[in-house]
Design a protein around this motif. Structure first.
Motif, mmCIF file in Angstrom:
data_model
loop_
_atom_site.group_PDB
_atom_site.id
_atom_site.type_symbol
_atom_site.label_atom_id
_atom_site.label_comp_id
_atom_site.label_asym_id
_atom_site.label_seq_id
_atom_site.Cartn_x
_atom_site.Cartn_y
_atom_site.Cartn_z
ATOM 1 N N TYR A 36 -4.692 -1.448 -8.742
ATOM 2 C CA TYR A 36 -4.470 -0.110 -8.191
ATOM 3 C C TYR A 36 -5.323 0.918 -8.925
ATOM 4 C CZ TYR A 36 -0.522 -1.307 -5.203
ATOM 5 O OH TYR A 36 0.255 -1.832 -4.201
ATOM 6 N N LEU A 37 -5.827 1.887 -8.191
ATOM 7 C CA LEU A 37 -6.553 2.988 -8.803
ATOM 8 C C LEU A 37 -5.582 3.871 -9.582
ATOM 9 C CD1 LEU A 37 -8.881 3.991 -5.823
ATOM 10 C CD2 LEU A 37 -9.564 2.850 -7.947
ATOM 11 N N PRO A 38 -6.062 4.590 -10.604
ATOM 12 C CA PRO A 38 -5.176 5.460 -11.392
ATOM 13 C C PRO A 38 -4.506 6.528 -10.540
ATOM 14 C CG PRO A 38 -7.264 5.124 -12.532
ATOM 15 C CD PRO A 38 -7.435 4.549 -11.144
ATOM 16 N N VAL B 123 -12.978 -4.566 -4.761
ATOM 17 C CA VAL B 123 -11.712 -4.455 -4.043
ATOM 18 C C VAL B 123 -10.689 -3.730 -4.919
ATOM 19 C CG1 VAL B 123 -9.883 -5.705 -2.822
ATOM 20 C CG2 VAL B 123 -12.183 -6.687 -2.986
ATOM 21 N N VAL B 124 -9.991 -2.752 -4.357
ATOM 22 C CA VAL B 124 -8.918 -2.055 -5.058
ATOM 23 C C VAL B 124 -7.732 -1.871 -4.118
ATOM 24 C CG1 VAL B 124 -10.441 -0.806 -6.655
ATOM 25 C CG2 VAL B 124 -9.833 0.235 -4.463
ATOM 26 N N PHE B 125 -6.560 -1.703 -4.701
ATOM 27 C CA PHE B 125 -5.376 -1.336 -3.941
ATOM 28 C C PHE B 125 -5.208 0.182 -4.035
ATOM 29 C CE2 PHE B 125 -3.191 -5.664 -4.881
ATOM 30 C CZ PHE B 125 -3.930 -6.252 -3.876
ATOM 31 N N GLU B 126 -4.631 0.772 -3.002
ATOM 32 C CA GLU B 126 -4.316 2.196 -3.032
ATOM 33 C C GLU B 126 -3.030 2.444 -2.258
ATOM 34 O OE1 GLU B 126 -3.918 4.711 -4.527
ATOM 35 O OE2 GLU B 126 -5.906 5.649 -4.614
ATOM 36 N N THR B 127 -2.276 3.427 -2.703
ATOM 37 C CA THR B 127 -1.025 3.760 -2.034
ATOM 38 C C THR B 127 -1.303 4.704 -0.865
ATOM 39 O OG1 THR B 127 -0.644 5.646 -3.498
ATOM 40 C CG2 THR B 127 0.266 3.519 -4.173
ATOM 41 N N PRO B 128 -0.464 4.666 0.167
ATOM 42 C CA PRO B 128 -0.714 5.520 1.341
ATOM 43 C C PRO B 128 -0.675 7.012 1.041
ATOM 44 C CG PRO B 128 1.419 4.409 1.503
ATOM 45 C CD PRO B 128 0.698 3.773 0.367
ATOM 46 N N GLU C 181 -6.784 11.501 -0.880
ATOM 47 C CA GLU C 181 -7.441 12.034 -2.074
ATOM 48 C C GLU C 181 -8.561 11.092 -2.513
ATOM 49 O OE1 GLU C 181 -4.766 13.065 -5.249
ATOM 50 O OE2 GLU C 181 -3.165 13.535 -3.830
ATOM 51 N N THR C 182 -8.283 9.794 -2.454
ATOM 52 C CA THR C 182 -9.281 8.810 -2.877
ATOM 53 C C THR C 182 -10.492 8.828 -1.966
ATOM 54 O OG1 THR C 182 -7.635 7.380 -3.904
ATOM 55 C CG2 THR C 182 -9.690 6.348 -3.227
ATOM 56 N N LEU C 183 -10.274 8.923 -0.663
ATOM 57 C CA LEU C 183 -11.398 9.000 0.277
ATOM 58 C C LEU C 183 -12.212 10.268 0.052
ATOM 59 C CD1 LEU C 183 -9.731 7.686 3.561
ATOM 60 C CD2 LEU C 183 -11.408 6.491 2.122
ATOM 61 N N ALA C 184 -11.538 11.370 -0.272
ATOM 62 C CA ALA C 184 -12.252 12.617 -0.564
ATOM 63 C C ALA C 184 -13.094 12.450 -1.835
ATOM 64 C CB ALA C 184 -11.262 13.767 -0.727
ATOM 65 N N ASP C 185 -12.541 11.767 -2.847
ATOM 66 C CA ASP C 185 -13.298 11.496 -4.074
ATOM 67 C C ASP C 185 -14.532 10.641 -3.768
ATOM 68 O OD1 ASP C 185 -11.522 12.887 -5.661
ATOM 69 O OD2 ASP C 185 -10.354 11.116 -6.215
ATOM 70 N N LEU C 186 -14.354 9.609 -2.948
ATOM 71 C CA LEU C 186 -15.478 8.739 -2.591
ATOM 72 C C LEU C 186 -16.543 9.499 -1.807
ATOM 73 C CD1 LEU C 186 -13.597 5.461 -1.613
ATOM 74 C CD2 LEU C 186 -15.237 5.723 -3.483
ATOM 75 N N ASP C 187 -16.104 10.386 -0.930
ATOM 76 C CA ASP C 187 -17.054 11.180 -0.150
ATOM 77 C C ASP C 187 -17.866 12.084 -1.062
ATOM 78 O OD1 ASP C 187 -18.341 12.156 2.126
ATOM 79 O OD2 ASP C 187 -16.878 13.764 2.379
ATOM 80 N N ARG D 265 0.863 5.881 6.169
ATOM 81 C CA ARG D 265 1.909 4.854 6.095
ATOM 82 C C ARG D 265 1.259 3.486 5.932
ATOM 83 N NH1 ARG D 265 4.550 5.833 11.751
ATOM 84 N NH2 ARG D 265 2.313 6.081 12.157
ATOM 85 N N GLY D 266 1.961 2.588 5.254
ATOM 86 C CA GLY D 266 1.520 1.210 5.152
ATOM 87 C C GLY D 266 0.721 0.920 3.894
ATOM 88 N N GLU D 267 0.812 -0.325 3.421
ATOM 89 C CA GLU D 267 0.033 -0.758 2.261
ATOM 90 C C GLU D 267 -1.443 -0.788 2.623
ATOM 91 O OE1 GLU D 267 1.312 -1.209 -0.737
ATOM 92 O OE2 GLU D 267 3.248 -0.618 0.109
ATOM 93 N N MET D 268 -2.288 -0.399 1.672
ATOM 94 C CA MET D 268 -3.719 -0.281 1.959
ATOM 95 C C MET D 268 -4.570 -0.988 0.916
ATOM 96 S SD MET D 268 -4.052 3.588 3.460
ATOM 97 C CE MET D 268 -2.898 4.185 4.715
#
Length: 282
Positions: A135-137, A158-163, A168-174, A212-215
């Motif tokens: 999981y990411l921090p 590969v990483v896990f992320e919570t819904p 926020e993570t996608l914004a960081d990646l962008d 929603r849902g595991e990602m």
């Protein structure tokens, strides 16, 4: 007589993915250790199996290790289940396996469901070399620091992320890796399994407000980061630097040159045979 520890993979969403060997192991075990007794208890009830349960999670204390050791030294069979997927991947499975070996017990790992392997294969990204980072921090600064590091890795990541943190993570990646190809899998193996692919901005748009849902998030390796979005001009017979970097990274990752040129040729709009000829002369 030495005991026996069996690490039993459990479904990551679809109960139909539980193997016959897993069912047999759970039915024949003297004790079932698990991360969450309620979750594993529900699985056993579904299977019609009644077994004593031992909670063995990330906070397992001396009492849990002592109980496990006594069971194994007595020659009993213990099955260990993670909440979902392959034991030992992002859970305390490796600790229970080390404890079992220290007690002189036999350790068996059964094959079965794994969100990590499923995500790598389903992502459409290179599978020749990949790494998994859990999981990411939770906090923004450590997460961005790790994403910067992961952005330099040559292999698929590969990483896990919570819904509730995925946007926020996608914004960081962008912000940090705007041209990187990524794939986001949601609700893997379940009825509403969905995949989103493209650059971080494209995936963010596809996902919309869904939370929603595991990602599971998969990032292309650094050598392939320009493959999705950059074609500056019509192909003139010479490979741009980014294409050469992609081919080099693909070859280092184990792909043959013929395999590596196929997606590149499609992206550049040329015949794979022609691109292979050009690449062979580099």
């Amino acid at each position: 007589m030495a005991g026996h520890l069996i690490l039993v993979p459990t479904p990551i969403g679809n109960l139909g993915d539980l193997t016959d060997r897993a069912k047999e192991a759970l039915a024949e075990a003297d004790l079932v250790a698990c991360e969450d007794t309620r979750r594993t208890g529900g699985l056993l009830k579904h299977l019609g199996i009644d077994k004593p349960l031992l909670r063995f999670d990330d906070h397992a204390g001396a009492a849990a290790f002592e109980r496990l050791g006594l069971e194994l030294i007595s020659g009993r069979t213990v099955a260990y289940c993670s909440d979902a997927g392959m034991p030992g991947i992002n859970d305390p499975g490796f600790e229970i396996a080390r404890a079992a070996r220290a007690a002189g017990a036999k350790v068996t790992v059964l094959p079965g469901a794994s969100a990590v392997l499923l995500a790598v294969v389903a992502s459409g990204l290179s599978t020749h070399a990949f790494s998994f980072w859990g999981y990411l921090p939770n906090r923004s600064e450590p997460r961005r620091t790790l994403l910067k590091k992961l952005g330099t890795e040559e292999e698929t990541v590969v990483v896990f992320e919570t819904p509730h943190r995925i946007h926020e993570t996608l914004a960081d990646l962008d912000d940090l890796l705007p041209d990187r190809e990524i794939a986001l899998g949601r609700e893997l193996t379940k009825l509403h399994e969905t995949w989103y692919r493209g650059t971080p901005a494209q995936v963010k748009t596809q996902l919309g407000s869904e939370d929603r849902g595991e990602m599971v998030l998969v990032l292309a390796g650094a050598g392939a980061k320009r493959l999705v979005t950059e074609v500056d001009t019509a192909f003139d017979g010479s490979l741009p630097d980014w294409a050469r970097a992609y081919l080099a990274a693909a070859r280092e990752g184990g792909m043959t040159l013929r395999e590596a040129v196929k997606p590149l040729a499609k992206h550049l709009g040329v015949q794979a045979s022609e691109l292979y000829r050009i690449a062979s002369e580099l």
